[in-house]
Design an enzyme around this catalytic site. Structure first.
Site, mmCIF file in Angstrom:
data_model
loop_
_atom_site.group_PDB
_atom_site.id
_atom_site.type_symbol
_atom_site.label_atom_id
_atom_site.label_comp_id
_atom_site.label_asym_id
_atom_site.label_seq_id
_atom_site.Cartn_x
_atom_site.Cartn_y
_atom_site.Cartn_z
ATOM 1 N N GLY A 1 0.830 -1.203 0.000
ATOM 2 C CA GLY A 1 0.000 0.000 0.000
ATOM 3 C C GLY A 1 0.858 1.244 0.000
ATOM 4 N N GLY B 1 -1.042 7.947 1.051
ATOM 5 C CA GLY B 1 -1.218 7.923 2.500
ATOM 6 C C GLY B 1 0.045 7.575 3.272
ATOM 7 N N GLY C 1 1.543 4.698 3.701
ATOM 8 C CA GLY C 1 2.466 3.770 3.035
ATOM 9 C C GLY C 1 3.431 4.497 2.114
ATOM 10 N N SER D 1 -3.958 -0.078 14.409
ATOM 11 C CA SER D 1 -4.654 1.184 14.679
ATOM 12 C C SER D 1 -5.016 1.215 16.157
ATOM 13 C CB SER D 1 -5.934 1.235 13.843
ATOM 14 O OG SER D 1 -6.828 2.193 14.373
ATOM 15 N N TYR E 1 -13.671 -3.341 11.301
ATOM 16 C CA TYR E 1 -12.361 -2.664 11.303
ATOM 17 C C TYR E 1 -11.652 -2.916 12.633
ATOM 18 C CZ TYR E 1 -8.778 0.926 10.783
ATOM 19 O OH TYR E 1 -7.567 1.573 10.692
#
Ligand SMILES: NC(=O)c1ccc[n+]([C@@H]2O[C@H](COP(=O)([O-])OP(=O)(O)OC[C@H]3O[C@@H](n4cnc5c(N)ncnc54)[C@H](OP(=O)(O)O)[C@@H]3O)[C@@H](O)[C@H]2O)c1
Length: 298
Positions: free
Chosen positions: A18, A22, A24, A147, A172
């Site tokens: 990724g 963002g 990554g 997260s 999530y």
């Protein structure tokens, strides 16, 4: 392309999943600036090549490679691993960064719930497929982006696929707890191998996160709080630190925020849960097809 970079990461090869935008992309840029050869992944080859070219131009490091794979498909994760193994004779760091939030339930080409498949299973499978190369390159590091939502996560083994009820936030949170459980179990399995496994919360960062399919709350909240969020560069700081800093050489099985170790949720330290998640993930990714020692795990 020859590696003739200098810097603390010169001679090291890193894969960041990724890496087209963002956190990554900022992570890949930070590691390229330190002199590493960096591979980034994205779903679309042209977009991923353009991101790799941006990183190379911004850092002056030409050794930035693009790999395309839609990580919601296990066949594509397997192809990605084959391409990475063919391209990189050594792999010093794997950053499992791909992840996202989807408010509506989707099913992947493998028939799996999309949030769990992309946020947990894809990294689980890719790590397994690259593990021998990482071990052969030891000391090596596996860094997984979780997260703060892991604190609210609960592993619902009775309905892992959200078939009986799906909430984007619940899915999530569960997937981000899975990132932490996976890291701690991986670290246990890697003991003595010279390969470390750490996991992190990047902070709340201004990225394309949840743009695909935001929840109604996100849709209202995000534009209001956007100016207060961390820049992608600041959001990448802990990933870069864990991937490169000599201060964390040999540090394993730890959860970080702002480049400092913190305790993760109490649930994340449950070894039986981590083992159960591991065994289920092996079956769901086809790494193990034989009958499970304990059929209760599914
Ligand atoms: N942003 C935050 O505030 C925040 C907070 C806590 C944790 N995180 C975590 O940080 C990580 C990165 O998030 P971000 O905010 O940087 O997200 P982002 O801006 O949406 O970037 C996501 C990256 O993942 C790639 N990607 C998405 N779905 C993919 C798929 N199916 N297959 C392959 N690649 C895929 C995207 O590439 P393409 O679109 O080019 O394919 C992009 O490079 C995630 O794990 C997220 O859970 C973010």
């Amino acid at each position: 392309m020859p590696d003739n970079m200098t810097g603390p990461m010169a001679g090291k090869t890193v894969l960041v999943t990724g890496g087209t935008g963002g956190i990554g992309k900022a992570t890949a840029a930070g590691l390229a600036a330190l002199g590493a050869r960096v591979g980034i992944t994205g779903r679309d080859l042209a977009r991923t090549r353009a991101a790799a070219a941006d990183i190379a131009a911004a850092t002056g490091n030409p050794a930035v490679d693009a790999f395309a794979a839609d990580m919601s498909s296990q066949a594509e994760v397997r192809r990605l691993a084959r391409e990475v193994l063919a391209a990189y004779p050594r792999l010093d760091v794997l950053v499992n960064n791909v992840g996202g939030f989807w408010s509506t339930r989707r099913v992947t080409p493998d028939g799996l719930e999309h949030t769990f498949a992309v946020n947990h299973l894809a990294g689980f499978l890719l790590t397994d497929l690259l593990l021998d190369r990482l071990k052969a390159s030891a000391p090596a590091r596996i860094v997984t982006v979780s997260s703060g939502a892991q604190r609210m996560g609960r592993m619902n083994f009775d309905d892992l696929q959200g078939e009986r009820g799906y909430s984007g936030q619940r899915a999530y949170n569960q997937s981000k707890l899975a990132n932490v459980l996976f890291t701690y179990e991986l670290a246990r399995r890697l003991e003595g191998s010279g390969v470390t496994a750490t996991v992190l919360h990047p902070g709340v960062v201004r990225t394309g996160f949840a743009a695909d399919d935001p929840s109604p709350v996100w849709k209202i909240l995000l534009p209001l709080i956007r100016p207060l969020l961390k820049s992608p560069e600041k959001g990448a700081a802990t990933s870069i630190y864990l991937a490169s800093s000599p201060q964390v050489e040999g540090v394993t099985s730890k959860y970080f925020e702002n480049c400092r170790p913190y305790r993760s949720s109490p649930a994340s330290y449950d070894e039986a849960t981590a083992r159960r998640l591991w065994e289920i993930s092996e079956v769901m990714t086809g790494l193990k097809t034989e009958a499970l020692s304990n059929p209760e795990v599914i």
